[in-house]
Design an enzyme around this catalytic site. Sequence first.
Site, PDB file in Angstrom:
ATOM      1  N   PHE A 141      -4.070   4.185   6.196  1.00  0.00           N
ATOM      2  CA  PHE A 141      -4.411   3.779   7.559  1.00  0.00           C
ATOM      3  C   PHE A 141      -3.183   3.962   8.456  1.00  0.00           C
ATOM      4  CE2 PHE A 141      -5.387   0.817  11.004  1.00  0.00           C
ATOM      5  CZ  PHE A 141      -6.689   1.198  11.293  1.00  0.00           C
ATOM      6  N   ASP A 218      -2.430  -3.255   0.703  1.00  0.00           N
ATOM      7  CA  ASP A 218      -3.217  -3.526   1.900  1.00  0.00           C
ATOM      8  C   ASP A 218      -4.635  -3.855   1.427  1.00  0.00           C
ATOM      9  OD1 ASP A 218      -4.957  -3.286   4.112  1.00  0.00           O
ATOM     10  OD2 ASP A 218      -3.646  -1.857   5.113  1.00  0.00           O
TER      11      ASP A 218
END
Length: 421
Positions: A141, A218
Amino acid sequence: MTDSPETTTAAPTADRTLLDLAQALDAADPLHSHLSAFAEAPGVGAYLDGNSLGRPLKDTPEKLAAFVRDDWGTRLIRSWDEQWMALPMELGDRIGRVTLGAAAGQAVVADSTSVLIYKLMRAAATADPSRTELVIEAGNFPTDRFMAEGVAAETGMTVRWIEPDPVLGVQMADVVAAISAKTALVSLSHVDYRSGALADMPAITTAVHEVGALMMWDLCHSAGVIPMQLDDWGVDMAVGCTYKYLNGGPGSPAFAYLRREHQGVLRQPIQGWWSAADIFAMGPQYEPAGDIRQLLSGTPPITSMLAMQGMLDLIEQASVEAIREKSLSLTDFAVRAHDEVLAPLGVRLLSTRDAAQRGSHVTIGHPDFRAVTQRLWADGIIPDFRFPDGIRLGLSPLSTSYVETLTGVLAVRDALESHDR
């Protein structure tokens, strides 16, 4: 949250088998009753974007009103002493217990995902001056990648990029090839935000530790839908948002996990008063707290911590394990619907077919999907477009039915056929 086949009664006869299956799966779903806990969205026929923004619960408006009326409006500043001072840690403990497999005192709710990633990444990067490399996936991301580049620029470190298969995601061999005695930190997503590929957290964490590096995960696309055991798997640190599967609402604060052995050792860079050892000493020098509170900086966003608490109640009632079972079934059903309805139109499956190796969204691709998504949104069918030509079908198990999933897939087909005419 659509629970009625009315939107598909005019569908071609060939769709009947899928509709019958969807209805049967809904009837047998042990979590089906939880659908009624979520607020209705007038004009929305299918909401397949819970992996970006979860639905609000029906009782959220009253809970927010009660907070304004009582906790804030009546108790006023007294609520800081009575409940708000401890809320970031208490809520962190609850997220840890319900979703992360983490014992108390290792998770906290504070700041945005970006800020918490920076705090932990910066602290880990400088923990051992002899280690000069940060390892991260090239397709991670943007925030994760941008933070890694920024931390490397600040510290004079080098970023080593992993470039895995776009469908299968990061594999053990990819990580092993990138790490060495130079590695300070490896930062990866548990679930790939594009394909939904699920990384092998325990095995990769072990491999990273074998070269003496730290491991950060994450958890934005896995917290609340995939069981995990951060303590048992030896994870050093993790960050996750709360507005996806934890349904905290737009802009709700993120959570951070920091393994107990690193607390008071690693030093986060944003030294605000809330992370001071004595928060009200107002002393001339900064002395960091030695526990999980060291990850705080400024005054916590208390109002933004309210909505997620109801979703944590729901997750605890259902159990993450049961939620995962429905997620596996929902995504399998979405893949079958793709094969039978969308593949004949040239739509590509951009997620793995192995349910055990993916999170709770399925990604499909077609050159016309940007325009198709605009049409779908206008018609109250809401999936998620991802550049350059992907649609993510985000299936949040507690708020999404099988019939709703099929409604969305059929709408993609209809919009695609209409666009081609």
